[in-house]
Scaffold this active site. Structure first.
Site, PDB file in Angstrom:
ATOM      1  N   GLU A  13      -6.950   4.516   7.833  1.00  0.00           N
ATOM      2  CA  GLU A  13      -6.741   5.958   7.587  1.00  0.00           C
ATOM      3  C   GLU A  13      -7.967   6.563   6.920  1.00  0.00           C
ATOM      4  OE1 GLU A  13      -3.012   5.465   5.566  1.00  0.00           O
ATOM      5  OE2 GLU A  13      -2.110   4.854   7.465  1.00  0.00           O
ATOM      6  N   ASN A  36       0.862  -1.177   0.000  1.00  0.00           N
ATOM      7  CA  ASN A  36       0.000   0.000   0.000  1.00  0.00           C
ATOM      8  C   ASN A  36       0.904   1.234   0.000  1.00  0.00           C
ATOM      9  OD1 ASN A  36      -1.821   2.023   0.537  1.00  0.00           O
ATOM     10  ND2 ASN A  36      -2.378   1.293   2.582  1.00  0.00           N
ATOM     11  N   TRP A  37       0.981   1.897  -1.148  1.00  0.00           N
ATOM     12  CA  TRP A  37       1.909   3.035  -1.263  1.00  0.00           C
ATOM     13  C   TRP A  37       1.346   4.307  -0.644  1.00  0.00           C
ATOM     14  CZ3 TRP A  37       3.880   2.524  -7.068  1.00  0.00           C
ATOM     15  CH2 TRP A  37       4.582   1.312  -7.195  1.00  0.00           C
ATOM     16  N   GLY A  55       2.747  -1.329   4.328  1.00  0.00           N
ATOM     17  CA  GLY A  55       2.768   0.096   4.023  1.00  0.00           C
ATOM     18  C   GLY A  55       4.184   0.577   3.772  1.00  0.00           C
ATOM     19  N   GLY A  56       4.799   1.151   4.801  1.00  0.00           N
ATOM     20  CA  GLY A  56       6.110   1.792   4.663  1.00  0.00           C
ATOM     21  C   GLY A  56       7.150   0.952   3.936  1.00  0.00           C
ATOM     22  N   HIS A 111      -9.525   1.099   4.664  1.00  0.00           N
ATOM     23  CA  HIS A 111      -8.270   1.224   5.418  1.00  0.00           C
ATOM     24  C   HIS A 111      -8.522   2.146   6.618  1.00  0.00           C
ATOM     25  CE1 HIS A 111      -4.227   2.442   6.510  1.00  0.00           C
ATOM     26  NE2 HIS A 111      -3.812   1.340   5.919  1.00  0.00           N
ATOM     27  N   SER A 151       3.200  -2.400  10.394  1.00  0.00           N
ATOM     28  CA  SER A 151       4.643  -2.428  10.677  1.00  0.00           C
ATOM     29  C   SER A 151       5.316  -3.732  10.260  1.00  0.00           C
ATOM     30  CB  SER A 151       4.909  -2.131  12.162  1.00  0.00           C
ATOM     31  OG  SER A 151       4.495  -0.819  12.489  1.00  0.00           O
TER      32      SER A 151
END
Ligand code: PGA
Length: 251
Positions: free
Chosen positions: A100, A12-13, A234-235, A98, A213
């Site tokens: 967010e 997920n960018w 993600g990251g 999501h 994470s």
């Protein structure tokens, strides 16, 4: 590890790489993950990069997801993007609900349910996100919250006979503090038993991912955790080398 379901690892960018850098990242991901054919690999760029990334990945075994969409095909809905537009751009998947989006953009269990149903009706594969906040966990509400979130879209997945749920505890996202193996195993076991009740015969086809994470350092343990069918990253998905290491997890 003996798996019933084909693993899925999605990157997920978020709000990163909306232009030409997206193609470079996608190409690098495709090159580095080419050998890992036992895993479904998906990347989710921002809307503006979907068509270019899909073009870049054409013929390669990396799928493209959108991070959101609007559940109507067209109309006076300024600023929105529909499922047919995404399909035409080359996306085959869509991340829905999501945390967010729930936190910052007012998404609710009801809007998530509407989007899951609309995605399936249009032929987009939903990755439906669920997960509790830290406050909910501390109040002992985790099971109730996640159960309610799944219940909201369960009918659509049951009717479709397949689907993907991503369990992402909100407190683990972007925090560098992933859920422990015990917590992940407990939640995936719960989600699997909830889904057995809600999805019936479709349940074995529903893949349940973990997100929050995920890094090259913890991927092997996470993928060895019972019930984990894959990951939403993600990251670490913004770095092709790290993402490829995650895709090449050792189980
Ligand atoms: P993270 O994000 O891997 O950076 O924690 C996961 C996600 O939000 O899907």
């Amino acid at each position: 590890m003996n798996r019933k379901r084909r693993p899925l690892i999605a990157g997920n960018w978020k709000l990163n790489h909306g232009g030409s850098s997206a193609c470079a990242l996608a190409a690098d991901v495709a090159r580095r993950t080419a050998g890992f054919t036992a895993v479904d690999v998906v990347v989710a760029p921002p809307f503006t990069a979907i068509a270019a990334v899909a073009h870049e990945l054409d013929g390669k075994p990396v799928g493209v997801a959108a991070q959101n969409f609007y559940p109507k095909d067209s109309g006076a809905l300024t600023g929105e993007v529909s499922a047919p537009m995404l399909l035409e751009s080359g996306a085959k998947w869509v991340i829905i609900g999501h945390s967010e989006r729930r936190q910052f953009f007012g998404e609710t269990d009801a809007s998530v349910a509407e989007k899951v149903a609309a995605a399936l009706a249009k032929g987009l594969r939903p990755i439906a996100c669920v997960g509790e906040t830290l406050e909910q966990r501390e109040r002992g509400e985790t099971l109730a919250v996640v159960g309610r979130q799944i219940d909201a879209f369960a009918k659509s997945l049951a009717a479709a006979g397949a689907g993907v749920i991503a369990y992402e505890p909100v407190w683990a996202i972007g925090s560098g503090r992933p859920a422990t193996a015990t917590q992940v195993a407990e939640m995936h076991d719960l989600i699997r038993s909830v889904s057995r009740g809600l999805f019936g015969e479709a349940s074995p086809a529903v893949r349940v991912l973990y997100g929050g994470s995920v890094t090259p350092d913890n991927v092997d343990d996470l993928m060895r955790t019972p019930g984990v069918d894959g990951l939403l990253v993600g990251g670490a998905s913004l770095d092709a080398a790290q993402f490829a290491r995650i895709v090449s997890y050792r189980s």
